[in-house]
Motif scaffolding. Sequence first.
Motif, PDB file in Angstrom:
ATOM      1  N   THR A 171       0.827  -1.212   0.000  1.00  0.00           N
ATOM      2  CA  THR A 171       0.000   0.000   0.000  1.00  0.00           C
ATOM      3  C   THR A 171       0.859   1.260   0.000  1.00  0.00           C
ATOM      4  O   THR A 171       0.509   2.254  -0.592  1.00  0.00           O
ATOM      5  N   ASP A 172       2.009   1.242   0.695  1.00  0.00           N
ATOM      6  CA  ASP A 172       2.820   2.458   0.775  1.00  0.00           C
ATOM      7  C   ASP A 172       4.301   2.127   0.665  1.00  0.00           C
ATOM      8  O   ASP A 172       4.976   1.863   1.664  1.00  0.00           O
ATOM      9  N   ILE A 173       4.805   2.129  -0.557  1.00  0.00           N
ATOM     10  CA  ILE A 173       6.196   1.737  -0.793  1.00  0.00           C
ATOM     11  C   ILE A 173       7.169   2.756  -0.188  1.00  0.00           C
ATOM     12  O   ILE A 173       8.271   2.401   0.232  1.00  0.00           O
ATOM     13  N   VAL A 174       6.733   4.014  -0.085  1.00  0.00           N
ATOM     14  CA  VAL A 174       7.615   5.061   0.442  1.00  0.00           C
ATOM     15  C   VAL A 174       7.994   4.784   1.903  1.00  0.00           C
ATOM     16  O   VAL A 174       9.156   4.910   2.288  1.00  0.00           O
ATOM     17  N   SER A 175       7.020   4.346   2.687  1.00  0.00           N
ATOM     18  CA  SER A 175       7.304   4.109   4.114  1.00  0.00           C
ATOM     19  C   SER A 175       8.276   2.936   4.269  1.00  0.00           C
ATOM     20  O   SER A 175       9.117   2.935   5.174  1.00  0.00           O
ATOM     21  N   ILE A 176       8.201   1.961   3.374  1.00  0.00           N
ATOM     22  CA  ILE A 176       9.110   0.813   3.436  1.00  0.00           C
ATOM     23  C   ILE A 176      10.521   1.250   3.024  1.00  0.00           C
ATOM     24  O   ILE A 176      11.508   0.909   3.680  1.00  0.00           O
ATOM     25  N   ALA A 177      10.599   2.043   1.970  1.00  0.00           N
ATOM     26  CA  ALA A 177      11.905   2.548   1.520  1.00  0.00           C
ATOM     27  C   ALA A 177      12.570   3.376   2.613  1.00  0.00           C
ATOM     28  O   ALA A 177      13.772   3.235   2.879  1.00  0.00           O
ATOM     29  N   LYS A 178      11.781   4.218   3.261  1.00  0.00           N
ATOM     30  CA  LYS A 178      12.338   5.065   4.328  1.00  0.00           C
ATOM     31  C   LYS A 178      12.804   4.232   5.511  1.00  0.00           C
ATOM     32  O   LYS A 178      13.846   4.527   6.130  1.00  0.00           O
ATOM     33  N   ALA A 179      12.051   3.188   5.831  1.00  0.00           N
ATOM     34  CA  ALA A 179      12.437   2.307   6.939  1.00  0.00           C
ATOM     35  C   ALA A 179      13.776   1.637   6.628  1.00  0.00           C
ATOM     36  O   ALA A 179      14.623   1.486   7.520  1.00  0.00           O
ATOM     37  N   CYS A 180      13.986   1.249   5.372  1.00  0.00           N
ATOM     38  CA  CYS A 180      15.251   0.629   4.975  1.00  0.00           C
ATOM     39  C   CYS A 180      16.387   1.641   5.070  1.00  0.00           C
ATOM     40  O   CYS A 180      17.486   1.327   5.537  1.00  0.00           O
ATOM     41  N   GLU A 181      16.131   2.859   4.602  1.00  0.00           N
ATOM     42  CA  GLU A 181      17.153   3.917   4.681  1.00  0.00           C
ATOM     43  C   GLU A 181      17.546   4.160   6.142  1.00  0.00           C
ATOM     44  O   GLU A 181      18.732   4.214   6.480  1.00  0.00           O
ATOM     45  N   ASP A 186      22.147   1.286   1.817  1.00  0.00           N
ATOM     46  CA  ASP A 186      22.950   2.196   0.997  1.00  0.00           C
ATOM     47  C   ASP A 186      22.239   2.561  -0.296  1.00  0.00           C
ATOM     48  O   ASP A 186      22.658   3.475  -1.011  1.00  0.00           O
ATOM     49  N   GLY A 187      21.197   1.825  -0.633  1.00  0.00           N
ATOM     50  CA  GLY A 187      20.440   2.099  -1.852  1.00  0.00           C
ATOM     51  C   GLY A 187      19.144   1.320  -1.841  1.00  0.00           C
ATOM     52  O   GLY A 187      18.950   0.410  -1.021  1.00  0.00           O
ATOM     53  N   ILE A 188      18.249   1.717  -2.753  1.00  0.00           N
ATOM     54  CA  ILE A 188      16.961   1.029  -2.889  1.00  0.00           C
ATOM     55  C   ILE A 188      16.818   0.664  -4.358  1.00  0.00           C
ATOM     56  O   ILE A 188      17.115   1.481  -5.231  1.00  0.00           O
ATOM     57  N   SER A 189      16.380  -0.556  -4.651  1.00  0.00           N
ATOM     58  CA  SER A 189      16.040  -0.843  -6.047  1.00  0.00           C
ATOM     59  C   SER A 189      14.582  -1.238  -6.111  1.00  0.00           C
ATOM     60  O   SER A 189      14.049  -1.910  -5.226  1.00  0.00           O
ATOM     61  N   LEU A 190      13.924  -0.771  -7.168  1.00  0.00           N
ATOM     62  CA  LEU A 190      12.506  -1.026  -7.341  1.00  0.00           C
ATOM     63  C   LEU A 190      12.140  -0.744  -8.793  1.00  0.00           C
ATOM     64  O   LEU A 190      12.834   0.041  -9.428  1.00  0.00           O
ATOM     65  N   ILE A 191      11.117  -1.430  -9.314  1.00  0.00           N
ATOM     66  CA  ILE A 191      10.197  -2.310  -8.603  1.00  0.00           C
ATOM     67  C   ILE A 191      10.430  -3.768  -9.017  1.00  0.00           C
ATOM     68  O   ILE A 191      10.793  -4.044 -10.152  1.00  0.00           O
ATOM     69  N   MET A 227       6.546   4.843  -9.009  1.00  0.00           N
ATOM     70  CA  MET A 227       7.074   4.425  -7.700  1.00  0.00           C
ATOM     71  C   MET A 227       8.511   4.901  -7.492  1.00  0.00           C
ATOM     72  O   MET A 227       8.893   5.278  -6.383  1.00  0.00           O
ATOM     73  N   VAL A 228       9.310   4.895  -8.549  1.00  0.00           N
ATOM     74  CA  VAL A 228      10.685   5.400  -8.448  1.00  0.00           C
ATOM     75  C   VAL A 228      10.643   6.892  -8.107  1.00  0.00           C
ATOM     76  O   VAL A 228      11.406   7.377  -7.264  1.00  0.00           O
ATOM     77  N   TYR A 229       9.725   7.598  -8.733  1.00  0.00           N
ATOM     78  CA  TYR A 229       9.565   9.033  -8.477  1.00  0.00           C
ATOM     79  C   TYR A 229       9.180   9.282  -7.020  1.00  0.00           C
ATOM     80  O   TYR A 229       9.748  10.138  -6.341  1.00  0.00           O
ATOM     81  N   GLN A 230       8.225   8.478  -6.528  1.00  0.00           N
ATOM     82  CA  GLN A 230       7.784   8.650  -5.134  1.00  0.00           C
ATOM     83  C   GLN A 230       8.908   8.349  -4.148  1.00  0.00           C
ATOM     84  O   GLN A 230       9.154   9.100  -3.214  1.00  0.00           O
ATOM     85  N   VAL A 231       9.593   7.227  -4.381  1.00  0.00           N
ATOM     86  CA  VAL A 231      10.630   6.802  -3.430  1.00  0.00           C
ATOM     87  C   VAL A 231      11.835   7.749  -3.485  1.00  0.00           C
ATOM     88  O   VAL A 231      12.368   8.163  -2.455  1.00  0.00           O
ATOM     89  N   GLY A 233      11.938  10.732  -4.149  1.00  0.00           N
ATOM     90  CA  GLY A 233      11.618  12.024  -3.545  1.00  0.00           C
ATOM     91  C   GLY A 233      11.646  11.969  -2.032  1.00  0.00           C
ATOM     92  O   GLY A 233      11.679  13.005  -1.365  1.00  0.00           O
ATOM     93  N   ALA A 234      11.646  10.752  -1.490  1.00  0.00           N
ATOM     94  CA  ALA A 234      11.530  10.602  -0.040  1.00  0.00           C
ATOM     95  C   ALA A 234      12.809  10.132   0.636  1.00  0.00           C
ATOM     96  O   ALA A 234      12.951  10.268   1.843  1.00  0.00           O
ATOM     97  N   VAL A 235      13.745   9.557  -0.131  1.00  0.00           N
ATOM     98  CA  VAL A 235      14.993   9.071   0.493  1.00  0.00           C
ATOM     99  C   VAL A 235      16.199   9.822  -0.088  1.00  0.00           C
ATOM    100  O   VAL A 235      16.116  10.384  -1.182  1.00  0.00           O
ATOM    101  N   LYS A 236      17.300   9.798   0.642  1.00  0.00           N
ATOM    102  CA  LYS A 236      18.511  10.482   0.178  1.00  0.00           C
ATOM    103  C   LYS A 236      19.489   9.515  -0.490  1.00  0.00           C
ATOM    104  O   LYS A 236      20.419   9.919  -1.173  1.00  0.00           O
ATOM    105  N   ILE A 237      19.311   8.208  -0.229  1.00  0.00           N
ATOM    106  CA  ILE A 237      20.210   7.199  -0.810  1.00  0.00           C
ATOM    107  C   ILE A 237      19.849   6.964  -2.285  1.00  0.00           C
ATOM    108  O   ILE A 237      18.728   7.246  -2.697  1.00  0.00           O
ATOM    109  N   PRO A 238      20.806   6.442  -3.082  1.00  0.00           N
ATOM    110  CA  PRO A 238      20.531   6.213  -4.500  1.00  0.00           C
ATOM    111  C   PRO A 238      19.409   5.195  -4.723  1.00  0.00           C
ATOM    112  O   PRO A 238      19.249   4.251  -3.946  1.00  0.00           O
TER     113      PRO A 238
END
Lengths: 300, 243
Positions: A171-181, A186-191, A227-231, A233-238
């Motif tokens: 439902t909310d990929i941004v909150s998961i990406a932020k939790a990982c950060e 060191d980075g997030i890959s999606l989707i 989703m890449v755009y959303q994530v 915009g919310a994390v600082k990692i690549p």
Amino acid sequence: MNTKVNLCGIQLDNPVIPASGTFGFGYEFAEIYDINVLGTFSFKGTTLAPRFGNPTPRIAECTAGMINAVGLQNPGVEKVIAEELPKLKKCFHKPVMANVSGFSVEEYVETCRLLDQEDQVGWLEVNVSCPNVHGGGMSFGTSPAAAAEVTAAVKKVTTKPVIIKLSPNVTDIVSIAKACEDAGADGISLINTLLGMRIDMKRRKPIIANTMGGFSGPAIFPVAVRMVYQVSGAVKIPVIGMGGVSSAKDVIEMMMAGATAVQVGAMNLVNPFACKEIIEQLPVEMAKLGIENLSDIKRV
Amino acid sequence: MKQSLFTILENRALTKDVFKMMLSGDTSDIRATGQFVNIRLTGKFLRRPISVCDWDEKTLTLIYKVVGEGTEQMKNMQPGEQLDILTGLGNGYDLSKSGEKPLLLGGGVGVPPLYALCKALIRKGAAPTVILGFNTRDEIFYEDEFRALGAKVLVTTVDGSHGIKGFVTDGMKDADYSFFYTCGPEPMLRAIGKAAKTRGQYSFEERMGCGFGACMGCSCKTLTGNKRICKEGPVMESEEIIW
């Protein structure tokens, strides 16, 4: 024109990376072109123990895409290190991305720890969209807390950049990406693939033996860009963007959505030269858009 | 593996739903009978794997059955149109195992790859017997073509409308053979597995993703380890198959 990008401290000649599960351990492709033209590639998802995967049929055709339910077939981390990596060394001379899956935190940790010690491995890409045996049937990638737990545990035993690969089936990929950060990724890959299903209408049964599978291919590109755009915009990692990428244009669009590097998946299965052709076409598309350095592309 | 453009020379019906397509193009990577090609079709995402019926330096012959949208599209293609084809896929049959009197067993659309095999076996001096199995008289194709190669040919039909009534296994009961090669639907392969008096090679079919070993979409378990139908297959040895 300059196609170089920096991914978590390692420079890539270009941002194009074949996605895990569509490129094996590289040799099938090394037979038909020099795979050293790639930025890097993410090798076949590796688990602690060997896995045969799901029953067949594992593949179904879709409009502008496909469904797969391979089920992480791989020889297990020991064999990957003892047999696959030495073979790969002969045809690929750049750091490779090690894709890791698991069914418990302990499995992720041990598999990552072993691969982290291999010189050829540049990054660990941790796939958290598998069923979670450890946490009671929920996928690691669908809960911020579980994703963070895996991230933190893997980070403790590794020295190389850890990239967490996220599932879009949330439902909310941004909150998961932020939790990982926050947990040290060191980075997030999606989707990863979107959960899908096709039915054989004559047999009145699902085409895929496992009923459902992961939908990929050009059809999912707009979902991936969003989703890449959303994530990003919310994390600082690549962020590594993927999902339906099939052309040099798509690579640039993904970078305009905020991706630092871009993976190409299903297209490799249809056109084995896809990544090579995309890399050759990148300068042409850059010229059309007046882009001198790919790394200058800013998130729109 | 090689990717190249082929031009359709001929595309005609052999039966109601089985078609023969001859194409010209680069066949240099086709190394063994029993290999297959993977065809990209406009508007379809995945390629369509089709076994090689025959080839020479410049031409490729494919025989395919219309079973879905992809083959329906192929059926309607005209001479002069081009197709993007991956060639040289799969392992193919091993001619060295044939002995003097190999038996070739084909069921329906499993018949085509046996044609080039039969030709190659005769060329190397073997005397093959070919048993072709169909449901009914109207479905039979290539009976005369196999005979023209110089093979002994038997035809079986399930309804008895032509040749021996029954299945290919009914035709093989009295045959004297040194080794067998087969291709056809899985129930037929299983039945041959039970009836065969010698070792042999079986060609299998599976839904494929890539067709060249990258995706693990068509894996199967064998007594000699996990294999990809598209890469270590489609031809398997009788002694390694787990039925």
